[in-house]
Structure formats: C-alpha cells, structure tokens
Design an enzyme around this catalytic site. Sequence first.
Site, PDB file in Angstrom:
ATOM      1  N   GLN A   1       2.760   8.367   5.806  1.00  0.00           N
ATOM      2  CA  GLN A   1       2.954   7.138   5.610  1.00  0.00           C
ATOM      3  C   GLN A   1       1.860   6.803   4.466  1.00  0.00           C
ATOM      4  O   GLN A   1       0.607   6.968   4.606  1.00  0.00           O
ATOM      5  CB  GLN A   1       2.035   6.783   6.819  1.00  0.00           C
ATOM      6  CG  GLN A   1       1.446   5.211   6.747  1.00  0.00           C
ATOM      7  CD  GLN A   1       2.544   4.101   6.547  1.00  0.00           C
ATOM      8  OE1 GLN A   1       3.551   4.235   7.060  1.00  0.00           O
ATOM      9  NE2 GLN A   1       2.200   3.309   5.510  1.00  0.00           N
TER      10      GLN A   1
ATOM     11  N   GLN B   1       1.793   3.849   2.250  1.00  0.00           N
ATOM     12  CA  GLN B   1       1.420   2.579   2.067  1.00  0.00           C
ATOM     13  C   GLN B   1      -0.233   2.312   2.676  1.00  0.00           C
ATOM     14  O   GLN B   1      -0.296   2.920   3.717  1.00  0.00           O
ATOM     15  CB  GLN B   1       2.055   1.516   2.441  1.00  0.00           C
ATOM     16  CG  GLN B   1       1.925   0.210   1.870  1.00  0.00           C
ATOM     17  CD  GLN B   1       2.463  -0.884   2.394  1.00  0.00           C
ATOM     18  OE1 GLN B   1       3.045  -0.955   3.761  1.00  0.00           O
ATOM     19  NE2 GLN B   1       2.622  -2.228   1.694  1.00  0.00           N
TER      20      GLN B   1
ATOM     21  N   PRO C   1       0.825   4.758  13.281  1.00  0.00           N
ATOM     22  CA  PRO C   1      -0.114   3.799  13.529  1.00  0.00           C
ATOM     23  C   PRO C   1       0.306   2.120  13.230  1.00  0.00           C
ATOM     24  O   PRO C   1      -0.509   1.453  13.656  1.00  0.00           O
ATOM     25  CB  PRO C   1      -1.261   4.161  12.372  1.00  0.00           C
ATOM     26  CG  PRO C   1      -0.202   4.971  11.084  1.00  0.00           C
ATOM     27  CD  PRO C   1       0.659   5.481  12.224  1.00  0.00           C
TER      28      PRO C   1
ATOM     29  N   GLY D   1       3.609  -0.784  13.434  1.00  0.00           N
ATOM     30  CA  GLY D   1       4.860  -1.105  13.868  1.00  0.00           C
ATOM     31  C   GLY D   1       6.055  -0.441  13.273  1.00  0.00           C
ATOM     32  O   GLY D   1       6.744   0.147  13.718  1.00  0.00           O
ATOM     33  N   GLY D   2       6.043  -0.855  12.065  1.00  0.00           N
ATOM     34  CA  GLY D   2       7.006  -0.078  11.142  1.00  0.00           C
ATOM     35  C   GLY D   2       6.599   0.273   9.696  1.00  0.00           C
ATOM     36  O   GLY D   2       5.975  -0.546   9.363  1.00  0.00           O
ATOM     37  N   MET D   3       7.464   0.838   9.030  1.00  0.00           N
ATOM     38  CA  MET D   3       7.344   0.924   7.675  1.00  0.00           C
ATOM     39  C   MET D   3       8.632   0.886   6.861  1.00  0.00           C
ATOM     40  O   MET D   3       9.477   1.644   7.319  1.00  0.00           O
ATOM     41  CB  MET D   3       6.326   2.158   7.196  1.00  0.00           C
ATOM     42  CG  MET D   3       6.126   2.495   5.761  1.00  0.00           C
ATOM     43  SD  MET D   3       5.175   1.221   5.153  1.00  0.00           S
ATOM     44  CE  MET D   3       5.845   1.154   3.460  1.00  0.00           C
ATOM     45  N   GLU D   4       8.855   0.133   5.974  1.00  0.00           N
ATOM     46  CA  GLU D   4      10.069  -0.087   5.417  1.00  0.00           C
ATOM     47  C   GLU D   4      10.492   0.746   4.284  1.00  0.00           C
ATOM     48  O   GLU D   4      10.865   0.541   3.157  1.00  0.00           O
ATOM     49  CB  GLU D   4       9.942  -1.625   4.660  1.00  0.00           C
ATOM     50  CG  GLU D   4       8.985  -1.610   3.381  1.00  0.00           C
ATOM     51  CD  GLU D   4       7.499  -1.990   3.716  1.00  0.00           C
ATOM     52  OE1 GLU D   4       7.152  -1.858   4.844  1.00  0.00           O
ATOM     53  OE2 GLU D   4       6.859  -2.541   2.898  1.00  0.00           O
TER      54      GLU D   4
ATOM     55  N   HIS E   1      12.406  -7.317  10.410  1.00  0.00           N
ATOM     56  CA  HIS E   1      11.201  -7.226   9.539  1.00  0.00           C
ATOM     57  C   HIS E   1      11.235  -6.176   8.555  1.00  0.00           C
ATOM     58  O   HIS E   1      11.237  -6.396   7.156  1.00  0.00           O
ATOM     59  CB  HIS E   1       9.894  -7.145  10.135  1.00  0.00           C
ATOM     60  CG  HIS E   1       8.468  -7.359   9.100  1.00  0.00           C
ATOM     61  ND1 HIS E   1       7.939  -8.335   8.847  1.00  0.00           N
ATOM     62  CD2 HIS E   1       8.006  -6.313   8.454  1.00  0.00           C
ATOM     63  CE1 HIS E   1       6.923  -7.933   8.183  1.00  0.00           C
ATOM     64  NE2 HIS E   1       6.967  -6.863   7.708  1.00  0.00           N
ATOM     65  N   GLU E   2      11.298  -5.035   8.938  1.00  0.00           N
ATOM     66  CA  GLU E   2      11.643  -3.933   8.214  1.00  0.00           C
ATOM     67  C   GLU E   2      12.944  -3.717   7.289  1.00  0.00           C
ATOM     68  O   GLU E   2      12.830  -3.597   6.220  1.00  0.00           O
ATOM     69  CB  GLU E   2      11.653  -2.702   9.025  1.00  0.00           C
ATOM     70  CG  GLU E   2      10.327  -2.128   9.747  1.00  0.00           C
ATOM     71  CD  GLU E   2       8.869  -2.917   8.924  1.00  0.00           C
ATOM     72  OE1 GLU E   2       8.800  -2.359   7.743  1.00  0.00           O
ATOM     73  OE2 GLU E   2       8.062  -2.980   9.632  1.00  0.00           O
TER      74      GLU E   2
ATOM     75  N   HIS F   1      12.532  -6.394   4.240  1.00  0.00           N
ATOM     76  CA  HIS F   1      11.535  -5.562   3.039  1.00  0.00           C
ATOM     77  C   HIS F   1      12.754  -4.964   2.100  1.00  0.00           C
ATOM     78  O   HIS F   1      12.354  -4.720   0.884  1.00  0.00           O
ATOM     79  CB  HIS F   1      10.605  -4.474   3.859  1.00  0.00           C
ATOM     80  CG  HIS F   1       9.351  -4.920   3.933  1.00  0.00           C
ATOM     81  ND1 HIS F   1       8.414  -5.652   3.012  1.00  0.00           N
ATOM     82  CD2 HIS F   1       8.688  -4.879   5.054  1.00  0.00           C
ATOM     83  CE1 HIS F   1       7.421  -5.972   3.711  1.00  0.00           C
ATOM     84  NE2 HIS F   1       7.502  -5.575   4.842  1.00  0.00           N
TER      85      HIS F   1
ATOM     86  N   GLU G   1       5.026  -9.401   2.035  1.00  0.00           N
ATOM     87  CA  GLU G   1       4.670  -9.507   3.410  1.00  0.00           C
ATOM     88  C   GLU G   1       5.253 -11.004   3.725  1.00  0.00           C
ATOM     89  O   GLU G   1       5.750 -11.396   4.672  1.00  0.00           O
ATOM     90  CB  GLU G   1       3.520  -9.137   3.693  1.00  0.00           C
ATOM     91  CG  GLU G   1       3.070  -7.689   3.970  1.00  0.00           C
ATOM     92  CD  GLU G   1       4.156  -6.804   4.446  1.00  0.00           C
ATOM     93  OE1 GLU G   1       4.804  -7.366   5.355  1.00  0.00           O
ATOM     94  OE2 GLU G   1       4.072  -5.544   4.370  1.00  0.00           O
TER      95      GLU G   1
ATOM     96  N   ASP H   1      -6.714  -0.881   3.068  1.00  0.00           N
ATOM     97  CA  ASP H   1      -6.385  -0.391   4.487  1.00  0.00           C
ATOM     98  C   ASP H   1      -7.496  -1.334   5.471  1.00  0.00           C
ATOM     99  O   ASP H   1      -7.145  -1.451   6.747  1.00  0.00           O
ATOM    100  CB  ASP H   1      -6.753   1.025   5.087  1.00  0.00           C
ATOM    101  CG  ASP H   1      -5.638   1.984   4.634  1.00  0.00           C
ATOM    102  OD1 ASP H   1      -4.607   1.369   4.220  1.00  0.00           O
ATOM    103  OD2 ASP H   1      -5.702   3.109   4.463  1.00  0.00           O
TER     104      ASP H   1
ATOM    105  N   TYR I   1       1.039 -12.389   5.725  1.00  0.00           N
ATOM    106  CA  TYR I   1       2.413 -12.421   6.572  1.00  0.00           C
ATOM    107  C   TYR I   1       2.455 -13.962   6.940  1.00  0.00           C
ATOM    108  O   TYR I   1       3.288 -14.433   6.425  1.00  0.00           O
ATOM    109  CB  TYR I   1       2.196 -11.453   7.975  1.00  0.00           C
ATOM    110  CG  TYR I   1       2.074 -10.024   7.669  1.00  0.00           C
ATOM    111  CD1 TYR I   1       3.055  -9.232   7.808  1.00  0.00           C
ATOM    112  CD2 TYR I   1       0.797  -9.345   7.251  1.00  0.00           C
ATOM    113  CE1 TYR I   1       2.957  -7.752   7.764  1.00  0.00           C
ATOM    114  CE2 TYR I   1       0.714  -7.877   7.042  1.00  0.00           C
ATOM    115  CZ  TYR I   1       1.897  -7.263   7.409  1.00  0.00           C
ATOM    116  OH  TYR I   1       1.792  -5.927   6.999  1.00  0.00           O
TER     117      TYR I   1
ATOM    118  N   ARG J   1      -0.477   3.136  18.102  1.00  0.00           N
ATOM    119  CA  ARG J   1      -0.097   2.177  17.036  1.00  0.00           C
ATOM    120  C   ARG J   1      -1.531   1.235  17.003  1.00  0.00           C
ATOM    121  O   ARG J   1      -1.693   0.459  18.069  1.00  0.00           O
ATOM    122  CB  ARG J   1       1.008   1.170  17.807  1.00  0.00           C
ATOM    123  CG  ARG J   1       1.449   0.257  16.836  1.00  0.00           C
ATOM    124  CD  ARG J   1       2.644  -0.669  17.341  1.00  0.00           C
ATOM    125  NE  ARG J   1       3.000  -1.740  16.696  1.00  0.00           N
ATOM    126  CZ  ARG J   1       3.753  -2.645  17.031  1.00  0.00           C
ATOM    127  NH1 ARG J   1       4.464  -2.402  18.250  1.00  0.00           N
ATOM    128  NH2 ARG J   1       4.209  -3.600  16.353  1.00  0.00           N
TER     129      ARG J   1
ATOM    130  N   LYS K   1      -2.499  -1.643  15.895  1.00  0.00           N
ATOM    131  CA  LYS K   1      -2.639  -3.155  16.496  1.00  0.00           C
ATOM    132  C   LYS K   1      -2.481  -3.284  18.238  1.00  0.00           C
ATOM    133  O   LYS K   1      -3.006  -4.230  18.524  1.00  0.00           O
ATOM    134  CB  LYS K   1      -1.567  -3.974  15.699  1.00  0.00           C
ATOM    135  CG  LYS K   1      -1.970  -4.586  14.324  1.00  0.00           C
ATOM    136  CD  LYS K   1      -3.142  -5.617  14.535  1.00  0.00           C
ATOM    137  CE  LYS K   1      -3.755  -6.001  13.280  1.00  0.00           C
ATOM    138  NZ  LYS K   1      -4.536  -7.276  13.393  1.00  0.00           N
TER     139      LYS K   1
HETATM  140 ZN   LIG Z   1       6.118  -5.658   6.374  1.00  0.00          ZN
END
Ligand SMILES: [Zn+2]
Length: 631
Positions: A170, A172, A297, A299-302, A326-327, A330, A349, A404, A412, A586, A588
């Site tokens: 990961q 970003q 960690p 929801g998603g990563m694009e 969402h992803e 992106h 975002e 971070d 967003y 995750r 959040k």
């Molecule tokens: Zn995003």
Amino acid sequence: MLNKFTGLVIVGLTLLSGCSDNNVKPTTTKPVTETTSQTNQIQVGKDYHSQSNPEQVKVTHIDLDLTVDFDHKVMSGYAELTFDKKDPKATSLIVDTRDLTINSVTANGQKIDFDLHDADDFLGAALEIPLPDSGNKVKINYATSPQASGVQWLTPAQTAGKKYPFLFTQAQAIHARSFIPLQDSPQVRVTYKATIRTPKELLAVMSASNDPNTERDGVYEFNMPQPIPSYLIALGVGDLHFKAMGERTGVYAEPSILDAAAAEFEDTESMLIATEKLYGPYRWDRYDLLILPPSFPFGGMENPRLSFITPTVIAGDKSLVSLIAHELAHSWSGNTVTNATWRDLWLNEGFTTYLTYRIMENVYGKDRYKQEAVLGYQSLEADVTNLTDKDQILAIDLRGRDPDDVFSDIPYEKGALFLREVEQKIGRDNMDAFLMEYFQHFKFQSITTDEFLAYFKKHVVANYPDKLDMDRINQWIFEPGVPQGAPMPESNAFSIVDNARNNWLNGEVNANQIDTQNWTVHQWLYFLNNMPDELSLEQLHDLDRAFNLTESHNNEIAHSWLLIAVKNWYQPAFPRLHDYLVHIGRNKLVKPLYKALSKTVEGKAIAKKAFDEAKAGYHPLTVKANQGFVE
Ligand SMILES: [Zn+2]
C-alpha cells in the site's frame, strides 16, 4: 483511495432533534483565519513529502526484479532506474528510501559510491547517487525490512484460506519508498516493468498488465506502459485465483471468497461502460479487482488496472459497491489526472467522489444516489464540526506533517460538493463536457490546485460570468467550512426513517412495530447514525431483539450499532465487538470504536484486550492509527 465511507459517523446535534433529511442546516463558513497568508508562503508545486530532486534529474522508468521471501518477510533484488538529466549541471540523482538496506549501486556494470543520508522521522532517508559518466541508468541492489511501512506480510492464519501466506503493498501516500528506492512524489511519473519471484504455488499480481491465464510457476512478468506516479505501484502475492466478470473486468481473490466477490461486484463492467460514456475512454486496458484479506487498512486503493479492495464490502446484496465505483472513477481522476503534491489531494478525491455519485446514479438510479449523498454529507458535517479550521481547507497545508495523519472527508465530500455546485450553476451537460475535456487535456499529467484553477478560470468561469465567480471558488478551495448556500443532498427515503426513529424514541411504538421490511442498508445506517448519543438499556435491548443488530452480517451496519453499544455500555454486544475488532483491520471501521472505548477506563481495558490480540494481524497503518487509544 477510499479511506472514508458513508454513514459511519454519528452526526452533529442538528440532526438529533428529529428534523428530517431535507432541513439539515447548512454549515456556516467560519471566519477566515491566517490561511491566506499561510498559503502564500507555500511554494506551489513543491512536494514537501519527498527529498528527491526530479527538477534536476528525473526518473522516467523503473525495471524491478524482486524475490519475495515469506520466511524472512523481506523482498530483495534490484531496481534499475532510467533517468532524464533535466539540469546539465546536476551531479547526482536523489531518491527516497525508508528502512531499505542498500547493498550496492551500479551503472554500466561498475560500482558507484552512494550516500545514504540520515533518516527523517516520516520522510525516510534520501539516497544520493553520483551520476555515472555515461548512460542514463543506475541499478540499486537492495532489500526491504520486515517493518516496511508499505508492505504487509500475513501468515496463513490471517488469510481467508488459512493455507498460504499473503503479501500486499500500500504505497499511498508516501510508502512506495519502503519497498522501492525511487523518487516518491506524485509529480514524478514512471513506466515500469517487473519480474516478481514467489513460492511456486502462489500468484503475484501488480498494478500493471496481468494475464489471467498466466502459468503458475513462481516467476511473473509485468509491464506498465503508461506513466504513473509512484504511489500507484502495487503488488499482491497469495493463493490468488481469477474469475472474469465481463469482457474487460475480473476479480482476483483467494478461492474461498472468489465466487462471492465476483457476484457482489458483477456490475463493475456496467460501471466501466457508464463512466466511459460520461467522461471519455478508459485508458488502462483491463480493469480488475484484487480482494485482500480483512486486514487491508482501507476500503479500496485505486492501483491502476487492478484496484485493491477490502473484503468488508462483500455484503451479499451489493449495498456497499459504491466503493467499486469510487476506485474505478480514480482511473480518470487520480490515475489519469493526478494531484502533483499531497496538498492537492482534493483534485484526486473530490473529483472521484463527485464521479462516484454520478456513476451510482447512472447504474443504480437517483434514489440510491441521494441516500448515499446524504450520508456522505452528514459525514462531512461531522468533520467540519470536529476538525480545526486549517484542516477544513481543500488545498491543505501539510508542511511538516505526515499525510497519513490528516485524512478526513474534506478532500472527498467537500471537494465533491464544490463540483456539485458548479454542476448546478452551469448545467449538467456543460459540466460533463468540461470534465471530459479536462481529463483529455491533462491526461497522464500531475497538476497542482493552481494549475487546475488557471484552467478552470479560462475554460469554465470565463464562459459563465453570470453564474460563477472566482471569489466564491477561492472560498471553496482556500477557506475552511462549507460556503453558505452550498448544495444540500436530500432523500425522501430518509424522511420515513426519521419518522420511524422519532415514533420509537417518543415511545409511541416498539422496535418490532417499525416497518423495516423494505429498508435499504443506507436507510438502516441513517436510522442508527442519527440516534441520540444516549439510549437506555431498555431501548437498546428493544432494538437488538427486534433487529438482531449485534449479529448483523453487514459490516457497516454492525459498525454503527457497535458504536452505539460502546457509547451506552450495552454489554450483550461486547463479544461481537471483540470479534469485530480482532477480525477487521480496515481502519475506518475500527478506529471510531477504539476511540469511543478509550474514553473510559473500563472501555480502554476492552480496547486493549482486542488490540493486543489483533495487533499481529493489523496493517502497520492501522496499528499506528489506534495505538494511542490503548496506551
Ligand atoms: Zn479515493
């Protein structure tokens, strides 16, 4: 990425007196602070989160060859960097690293003396390499450390199948440097090729060309021909299998969840087609999903061509698939047009959140979009209530801060609301025409807020002098809060829920008399998220008896309910709470629970017990984000 999602924050008091969804009060703009003068001091376009020197010597391509060693939790091999000397006077190439062991650096087969500088707390250590006399490549032989901030190593027990280990990266915002020595800045775009060597029984996938029919032999080759920023370089290794969902879309997952994931996300191809229709061609060939273990960690990563997705959204009813929209979005906003620095994250975002709502409306209809938009707005309201003024600014000042630590709904939902306002003022067709041109104009470039504004002023504001003005636009982008008169999402489906909640709170009905038969997951979230802070034990029992909330299989509904349980010390839910915290990483979903638990001594004890048990399976980012609540 999707760190945030709708509906998880108990919102401010404006909503608790039982007002319906269509009279949520607008957030007033707070007085302008010293932000304008602060902004002036920022060197626009300077990346304060990289120590590299792309303005002098810019890396343009990376060839990777890495061996994945699960026993030692180490990746080792080399990165050969191809560079472009921008400044004829430049004498060295500087790249970012964090916790890397640099074994040697060579050029043209000869060793080069390199200088690994002292490490900065969150930026890592700059690696300075004198430029070779000839050629434009240097090869860095290196190994990662088991603590690499961008890599998570999972034991077989921490996977769905329990048989094989798993690894995912990961990158970003600034973690690519912990597994590749590179210029770790979103304004440095590179193409890459990679050879990844793994145990034979495992499959490696990357944010690059993935061949669903590749032979499983432990050596995998990848090519990413489009230039991407470093934070989009990504790798996953595990007992992965592939299932097609459409012509250009498919899913990689462990066998035990492959079918469920493919069924849950089967509309991905329709989303792709809808997005192309609205915003122009998809420029990345295939669009596949990689389903990660629950410790992911976010929801998603694009990651381009291959979004990384949390399994916590596999709900069985497609209720949480806005994450996929969402992803996917992106691929246009973020991956094709990229923020040049983390100050400009809202360009990624905010645009993506706006696009997500449009895709959801297109594929699932207006009702669903409206419900999700109201939940998103409530989440934004909560952030505006809780964040300091300077953290409510779209073009945020992150100097001296770890990106971070500053994640919120501001880039967003506030970013999306700004674009929604523009849409309402100039009309939807004109908005869509602008967006299509914008993605075309800046494709494969990384841009700053200021570059966006210059373009926007020339190509949009100038065409609508009666409808748009730069003062208001600057207020949106450089000032805290949400401007007065901003669009406010509304949903009739939530009025029913408000009535039901009020009747129940007033004691007019018992929970089992509420007609919830046709409620959507979003109505449930709205019902729970807008409960008063204090409920009696009797009320909690009544809700739980009627709706079996403690045992909810929907991870977001469970989250909202567990938060209520913690705040009101509803002990029958605590075994589930423990289980939830231990099995989901995750951030959040777990962070608000840890935060709420940390407020009392007894709660802290529960939090500590769960955290200690879960820690080995949490991602480093989740550990970092929650450690403070249990100390
Ligand atoms: Zn995003």
